[in-house]
Design a protein around this motif. Sequence first.
Motif, PDB file in Angstrom:
ATOM      1  N   UNK A  77      54.123  15.089  79.572  1.00 58.06           N
ATOM      2  CA  UNK A  77      53.978  16.147  80.575  1.00 58.06           C
ATOM      3  C   UNK A  77      53.682  15.515  81.928  1.00 58.06           C
ATOM      4  N   UNK A  78      54.710  15.239  82.712  1.00 57.72           N
ATOM      5  CA  UNK A  78      54.479  14.649  84.038  1.00 57.72           C
ATOM      6  C   UNK A  78      53.917  15.680  85.010  1.00 57.72           C
ATOM      7  N   UNK A 106      61.413  11.593  68.319  1.00 55.55           N
ATOM      8  CA  UNK A 106      61.851  12.456  69.415  1.00 55.55           C
ATOM      9  C   UNK A 106      60.755  12.486  70.466  1.00 55.55           C
ATOM     10  N   UNK A 107      61.161  12.432  71.732  1.00 56.32           N
ATOM     11  CA  UNK A 107      60.225  12.629  72.835  1.00 56.32           C
ATOM     12  C   UNK A 107      60.783  13.709  73.748  1.00 56.32           C
ATOM     13  N   UNK A 108      60.021  14.763  73.935  1.00 56.68           N
ATOM     14  CA  UNK A 108      60.406  15.844  74.841  1.00 56.68           C
ATOM     15  C   UNK A 108      59.715  15.653  76.186  1.00 56.68           C
ATOM     16  N   UNK A 109      60.471  15.765  77.257  1.00 54.81           N
ATOM     17  CA  UNK A 109      59.887  15.665  78.598  1.00 54.81           C
ATOM     18  C   UNK A 109      59.570  17.069  79.089  1.00 54.81           C
ATOM     19  N   UNK A 110      58.277  17.377  79.111  1.00 54.28           N
ATOM     20  CA  UNK A 110      57.820  18.705  79.507  1.00 54.28           C
ATOM     21  C   UNK A 110      57.319  18.640  80.956  1.00 54.28           C
ATOM     22  N   UNK A 111      56.151  19.215  81.231  1.00 54.94           N
ATOM     23  CA  UNK A 111      55.613  19.222  82.592  1.00 54.94           C
ATOM     24  C   UNK A 111      54.174  19.694  82.550  1.00 54.94           C
ATOM     25  N   UNK A 119      51.314  13.545  76.138  1.00 59.04           N
ATOM     26  CA  UNK A 119      50.686  12.615  77.079  1.00 59.04           C
ATOM     27  C   UNK A 119      50.953  13.123  78.489  1.00 59.04           C
ATOM     28  N   UNK A 120      49.880  13.379  79.235  1.00 62.67           N
ATOM     29  CA  UNK A 120      49.997  13.827  80.627  1.00 62.67           C
ATOM     30  C   UNK A 120      50.073  12.605  81.532  1.00 62.67           C
ATOM     31  N   UNK A 121      51.040  12.610  82.436  1.00 65.26           N
ATOM     32  CA  UNK A 121      51.235  11.503  83.375  1.00 65.26           C
ATOM     33  C   UNK A 121      51.143  12.071  84.792  1.00 65.26           C
ATOM     34  N   UNK A 122      49.932  12.024  85.368  1.00 63.87           N
ATOM     35  CA  UNK A 122      49.766  12.582  86.715  1.00 63.87           C
ATOM     36  C   UNK A 122      48.686  11.871  87.518  1.00 63.87           C
ATOM     37  N   UNK A 123      48.399  10.616  87.172  1.00 68.33           N
ATOM     38  CA  UNK A 123      47.397   9.868  87.920  1.00 68.33           C
ATOM     39  C   UNK A 123      45.992  10.393  87.755  1.00 68.33           C
ATOM     40  N   UNK A 124      45.780  11.225  86.733  1.00 67.49           N
ATOM     41  CA  UNK A 124      44.464  11.790  86.476  1.00 67.49           C
ATOM     42  C   UNK A 124      44.185  13.093  87.197  1.00 67.49           C
TER      43      UNK A 124
END
Length: 254
Positions: A186-187, A140-145, A244-249
């Motif tokens: 977490x985008x 399962x992968x949850x898309x958070x923020x 995993x945070x995805x925000x370009x750092x």
Amino acid sequence: MRLDGTVAVVTGGGTGIGRATALALAGAGAAGVVVNYSRSAEEAERTVAELTALGCDAVAEQADVADDEQVRALAGRVLDRFGRVDVLVNNAGTTFRVPHADLESLTDQVWHQVLDVNLLGPFHCVRAFAPALTEARGAVVNVASIAGYRAGGSSVAYGVSKAALLQLTRNLAVSLAPHVRVNAIAPGTVATRWQTGLHGAEAFKERAKAERETVPLREISGPEHVAQAVLGVLMMDLVTGEVVIVDGGKHVLY
């Protein structure tokens, strides 16, 4: 985890991050992809057409993830058609744009709608698909923020719902172990119609330009970058309960 021959369910799969994830799953070898939607029927069917063109057995299925009965019915239809589910991506979400200082506008109705979709929705889906995921030794992968970590985002209710989703991810990683892994993405800012709907096209263009000038990687995320992260955690066989945070750092500068 190899994706060849797998069956995946992507909630909110017709647009934005959901669409990009569905296409990435098909490109990685998924044999079947269920594109769940609540209201975006036309967009879901277009995504199905794209998936079919890639050789994937795809279907659009309507269900409001906030409604447990609809989710259980969805699970039944999916299993009747495919006989298995290996991957569940909980991407469906909602929000209201409410200034953080405007507490009076955070009505009970706003709270319930946001929590019902963003928190209870993923729980409903995991519970309904848990037997199939367990049998498949799936994930399962949850898309958070990023709003789940910081006091930002479109509203207080949205940030709280995503923080709760991160904790739900950790708890479910224990609940479904050892057979099912549960992780989250977490985008940060993602260039989708969600953002243009919240801010307007021109205002978002300016926000994106300003962010590109400050984040370490000098870029903001597109839906495809979030999809890359989803596939990444799916491939990590000994990782569960992580985010995993995805925000370009950007988060390292906060």
